[in-house]
Design a protein around this motif. Sequence first.
Motif, short mmCIF file in Angstrom:
data_model
loop_
_atom_site.label_atom_id
_atom_site.label_comp_id
_atom_site.label_asym_id
_atom_site.label_seq_id
_atom_site.Cartn_x
_atom_site.Cartn_y
_atom_site.Cartn_z
N LEU A 273 0.86 -1.18 0.00
CA LEU A 273 0.00 0.00 0.00
C LEU A 273 0.89 1.23 0.00
O LEU A 273 1.97 1.24 0.60
CB LEU A 273 -0.89 0.02 1.25
N ASN A 274 0.42 2.27 -0.67
CA ASN A 274 1.21 3.49 -0.73
C ASN A 274 1.12 4.24 0.61
O ASN A 274 0.03 4.61 1.04
CB ASN A 274 0.69 4.38 -1.86
N PRO A 275 2.26 4.46 1.27
CA PRO A 275 2.23 5.06 2.61
C PRO A 275 1.75 6.51 2.64
O PRO A 275 1.36 6.99 3.70
CB PRO A 275 3.69 4.97 3.07
N VAL A 276 1.75 7.20 1.52
CA VAL A 276 1.40 8.62 1.58
C VAL A 276 -0.06 8.92 1.25
O VAL A 276 -0.48 10.07 1.30
CB VAL A 276 2.32 9.49 0.69
N HIS A 277 -0.82 7.89 0.89
CA HIS A 277 -2.23 8.14 0.64
C HIS A 277 -3.08 7.37 1.65
O HIS A 277 -2.68 6.31 2.11
CB HIS A 277 -2.61 7.70 -0.77
N THR A 278 -4.26 7.90 1.94
CA THR A 278 -5.12 7.20 2.89
C THR A 278 -5.62 5.91 2.25
O THR A 278 -5.67 5.77 1.02
CB THR A 278 -6.35 8.04 3.30
N VAL A 279 -5.96 4.98 3.12
CA VAL A 279 -6.51 3.71 2.70
C VAL A 279 -7.73 3.92 1.81
O VAL A 279 -7.87 3.32 0.74
CB VAL A 279 -6.89 2.94 3.98
N VAL B 117 11.56 4.57 -6.05
CA VAL B 117 10.16 4.33 -5.74
C VAL B 117 9.47 3.50 -6.83
O VAL B 117 8.60 2.70 -6.53
CB VAL B 117 9.42 5.67 -5.51
N LEU B 118 9.90 3.70 -8.08
CA LEU B 118 9.27 2.95 -9.18
C LEU B 118 9.39 1.45 -8.98
O LEU B 118 8.58 0.67 -9.46
CB LEU B 118 9.90 3.34 -10.52
N LEU C 69 6.26 9.67 -8.06
CA LEU C 69 6.81 11.01 -7.80
C LEU C 69 6.39 11.54 -6.44
O LEU C 69 7.20 12.07 -5.68
CB LEU C 69 6.36 11.96 -8.91
N ARG C 70 5.12 11.38 -6.12
CA ARG C 70 4.60 11.89 -4.85
C ARG C 70 5.42 11.36 -3.67
O ARG C 70 5.77 12.10 -2.75
CB ARG C 70 3.14 11.48 -4.74
N ASN C 71 5.75 10.08 -3.71
CA ASN C 71 6.53 9.48 -2.63
C ASN C 71 8.00 9.88 -2.72
O ASN C 71 8.70 9.87 -1.72
CB ASN C 71 6.44 7.96 -2.70
N ALA C 72 8.45 10.18 -3.93
CA ALA C 72 9.87 10.46 -4.13
C ALA C 72 10.23 11.88 -3.76
O ALA C 72 11.41 12.24 -3.75
CB ALA C 72 10.23 10.19 -5.59
N LEU C 73 9.22 12.70 -3.43
CA LEU C 73 9.51 14.12 -3.26
C LEU C 73 10.26 14.47 -1.98
O LEU C 73 10.92 15.51 -1.93
CB LEU C 73 8.20 14.93 -3.31
N VAL C 74 10.18 13.61 -0.94
CA VAL C 74 10.81 13.99 0.33
C VAL C 74 12.30 14.31 0.20
O VAL C 74 12.74 15.39 0.58
CB VAL C 74 10.54 12.93 1.42
N LEU D 188 4.02 15.99 3.02
CA LEU D 188 4.29 14.95 2.02
C LEU D 188 4.20 13.55 2.59
O LEU D 188 3.81 12.62 1.91
CB LEU D 188 5.69 15.15 1.42
N ASP D 189 4.62 13.38 3.83
CA ASP D 189 4.67 12.04 4.40
C ASP D 189 3.88 11.96 5.70
O ASP D 189 4.31 12.49 6.72
CB ASP D 189 6.13 11.64 4.64
#
Lengths: 326, 313
Positions: free
Chosen positions: A104-110, B206-207, B231-236, B306-307
Amino acid sequence: MSETILDIRGLVTAFNTRNGAIRAVDGISLSVKRGTTLGIVGESGSGKSMLSLSVMGLVPPPGRIAEGQVMFRGTDLTKLPPSKMRDLRGNRISMIFQEPMTSLNPVHTVGFQIVEALRAHRKETAARLKEEAIEALRKVRIPSPERRFDEYPHQLSGGMRQRVMIAMALACKPDLLIADEPTTALDVTIQAQILELLRELQAETGMAIILITHDLGVVAQVADEVAVMYAGKVVERAPVSRVFQDPQHPYTIGLMGSMPRMEEDVDRLVAISGVVPPPFRLPPGCRFNPRCPFVGSECRVEQPALAALTDAHAVACWKAPLEEHV
Amino acid sequence: MLRHTLERLLLAVPVLFGVLLLGFFLMQVVPTDPAIVRAGPTASMEVIEAIRQELGLNEPLWKQFFIYMGRLLQGDLGVSIINNVPVTQELGATIGPTLELMLASLIWAIPLGIVMGTVGAYYRGTFLDRIIMAASVAGVSIPVFFLGLILIWFLGFQYQILPFTGRPGPIWTWEGFKAVIMPAITLGGVFVGPVARMTRSSVLDVLGADHVRTARAKGLPERTVVTRHALRNALVPVVTLIGLQIGFLLGGAVVTETVFSWPGIGRLAVGAILSSDLPMAQGTIIVLSLGFILVNLAVDVLYAVLDPRVRGA
């Protein structure tokens, strides 16, 4: 109830490397019917995960499907253009993965991640999508789904995350669910719960399940049919009860860690020595021969084909049925 | 989220104090007597002594520090030794143009760097990827003053498309807008390369992650997979780098402002240091440090945006 959902015919998934093309999946034929579960068993490196990614059309480059067909309700998935394949993925065919911690992507809500899966395939209002996502969470028995909807994956336990993954995969009510080691990362009690959940959901929706695992215990619990994979090939295929009562391939027997019908040599078979050979260093003849306690001269020369022993039971071994050789 | 921000804000206070302390002592170790500079080369010993008294230079060090801090708290940074103008007034006049220049540089350089890095990561190993990476190396390697001079030569001198000296007005006027273009290209140019490289390696990481595979398995289009799940996760790490780079940008601003005669704080700082104008130099150092602290604060807050895992901690 007996519609064939997925029919894989002679599938070859190959990777082009400097040492030539290697075949992670090498000529596999399998099928699953509606409402049934096919267990695919094998050690790591046997090609079972690559098989499932091939069905999903998600083989990572430089890998590609080199031969064969993947017939999904009459359509050959290997011939579908990417956009059509994308329409099926997560919609008619879903997949859940081994690691609920990282899948699951940690940065988005479930909730967002489930809504996203729905929105990719349905044109509905945001409010309706949210309702459906909460309903999906409720279906996988997540307590207070309205609250969980807004939480992030790191706020959930491993078992809960796997439930979320299942909710996400089943949100669009797929015809086929591919579960790649869904319970391996979970502890035993949670594992049993998740398997039970999958079985209940299958009974409700009639979906077909391909369950990939290295754990025969898991297969025994949920599968109707078993295919044992070794080094990219199916070496034995039978209804689950047959495999447990009368395993025929030496590898299957080894996997079970016991040999019910033979008193001698039991100790040697408790564990299979050695490892699955890497696909670029396969032995000549039967791929299992270096590890096989029954190995004979013909095994080192030619590969045995998967041949039917009975209507439902097929095995790829020169010595099958084994009883005659002992 | 709010708590995180407040915590970061509180943590910035001791840093700020440290900066002020350092700013003060830095000026103490400089082997220049501000009284002599102030009095000029022909002044008598008596005049110098009088000035020393007036500036409080005969007081013990700790007392000087307290006086300095006390005045600072009242927003008084002293008076320029060279031209008797209050330091705050000069700073106030130059900070606007510098902010304008930095904003004009970052506003194109950051998006461009992020896009380049993402495209490079997605098409890794291809010809396109190599071109992008070569361009970003070139961008990092070209010295600021050189790029500035080249631009001035072509766009300003040969073809006379853009003005290349001074700041005729604020950025929202046409003249001011035209004037900021070349300095912004020059200053932003150094920025694109590092951002592109960091974005590329971060996105590449991240990809390969499991959740990206999940996103594909959901049937999301590639564009969404890349932007929303990679990208969203890679921004930190990219944001971290940008925060650090803005510090270098302050240094780059000094050169750029000098090349383009931009009336900013960088040029003020250089002038003050060269002319041993200690209060002015001190003032610019404090403002630049404050800017750095603020940027870091912004980075810390952005982390939490972001996180979500940072927010609780």
